[in-house]
Enzyme design. Structure first.
Site, short mmCIF file in Angstrom:
data_model
loop_
_atom_site.label_atom_id
_atom_site.label_comp_id
_atom_site.label_asym_id
_atom_site.label_seq_id
_atom_site.Cartn_x
_atom_site.Cartn_y
_atom_site.Cartn_z
N LYS A 13 0.82 -1.21 0.00
CA LYS A 13 0.00 0.00 0.00
C LYS A 13 0.86 1.26 0.00
CE LYS A 13 -1.86 3.10 2.74
NZ LYS A 13 -2.13 3.68 4.04
N ASP A 26 -6.42 0.52 1.77
CA ASP A 26 -6.21 0.26 3.19
C ASP A 26 -7.47 -0.35 3.78
OD1 ASP A 26 -7.99 2.36 3.34
OD2 ASP A 26 -6.56 3.78 4.20
#
Length: 217
Positions: free
Chosen positions: A121, A139
């Site tokens: 991420k 997320d």
């Protein structure tokens, strides 16, 4: 609504609400963005933005932070949580950037993911916001919203990322990632909406009567 119809509606509504969303982490270049995103793991952007001025005064380049005492870095980043781990990662990735990348942040997802403390991420955020490469960082909050909006049934952020990339045009990914974040914070928070309350949840799921139980990321 079909899944694609929901996606099209969401993209249009978010464009109306947040036509030009800013990057929420304060930074001046790819390196300071990388460090800020690393610090944001299990920490709010607000707290990170409170901490980074002191950190970047200590050093805002790989050379400066690689040379900075580990104890000083840790003392500054401690309010972000996981202070020892994050401090070590910042110092070590700074050293690696110097020795292996000429002091520059690489514009490569694979190279970024090899850096200490940099997960998928984080690497995608840097690729999107520092280099403009189409990416869709997911997320746990985006994962939760995608489930509430019936865009995915994925049990992991990896599956949710794949599903969202199939539903939305590639040229929209970087901005849409930020738009979803801002909408989630304002209208569809973890405790403030159960999949029934906010505008997008109620529009995408007209007739739904039971709260959405999010599958863990």
């Amino acid at each position: 609504m079909t899944k694609q119809e929901r996606a099209d509606y969401i993209r249009g509504r978010l464009a109306e609400l947040y036509p030009d969303p800013p990057v929420p982490l304060d930074h001046t270049d790819a390196f300071t963005l990388l460090v800020a995103v690393l610090l944001s793991a299990q920490c709010t952007d607000v707290r990170v933005n409170q901490v980074t001025p002191a950190l970047f005064k200590l050093g805002h380049t790989p050379k400066a932070l690689a040379a900075a005492p580990l104890e000083e870095i840790e003392a500054i980043v401690r309010p972000c949580g996981l202070g020892p781990q994050k401090a070590r990662a910042i110092k070590e990735l700074s050293r690696i950037l110097l020795t292996e990348h000429g002091g520059q942040v690489p514009a490569s997802l694979e190279a970024l993911e090899r850096l200490p403390g940099v997960g998928h991420k984080t690497a995608q955020v840097v690729m999107a916001q520092a280099f403009g490469v189409p990416s869709f960082p997911v997320d746990t909050h985006i994962h939760r919203l995608a489930q509430r909006w019936c865009l995915t049934t994925g049990k992991s952020v990896t599956q949710t990322e794949r599903d969202l990339k199939r539903l939305f045009p590639e040229e929209s990914w970087n901005k849409l990632h930020l738009q979803i974040i801002f909408y989630g914070r304002e209208f569809c928070t973890a405790r403030g909406c159960d999949g029934l309350s906010c505008e997008i949840c109620s529009t995408c799921n007209a007739g739904r009567k039971k709260p959405v139980k999010t599958k863990k990321a």
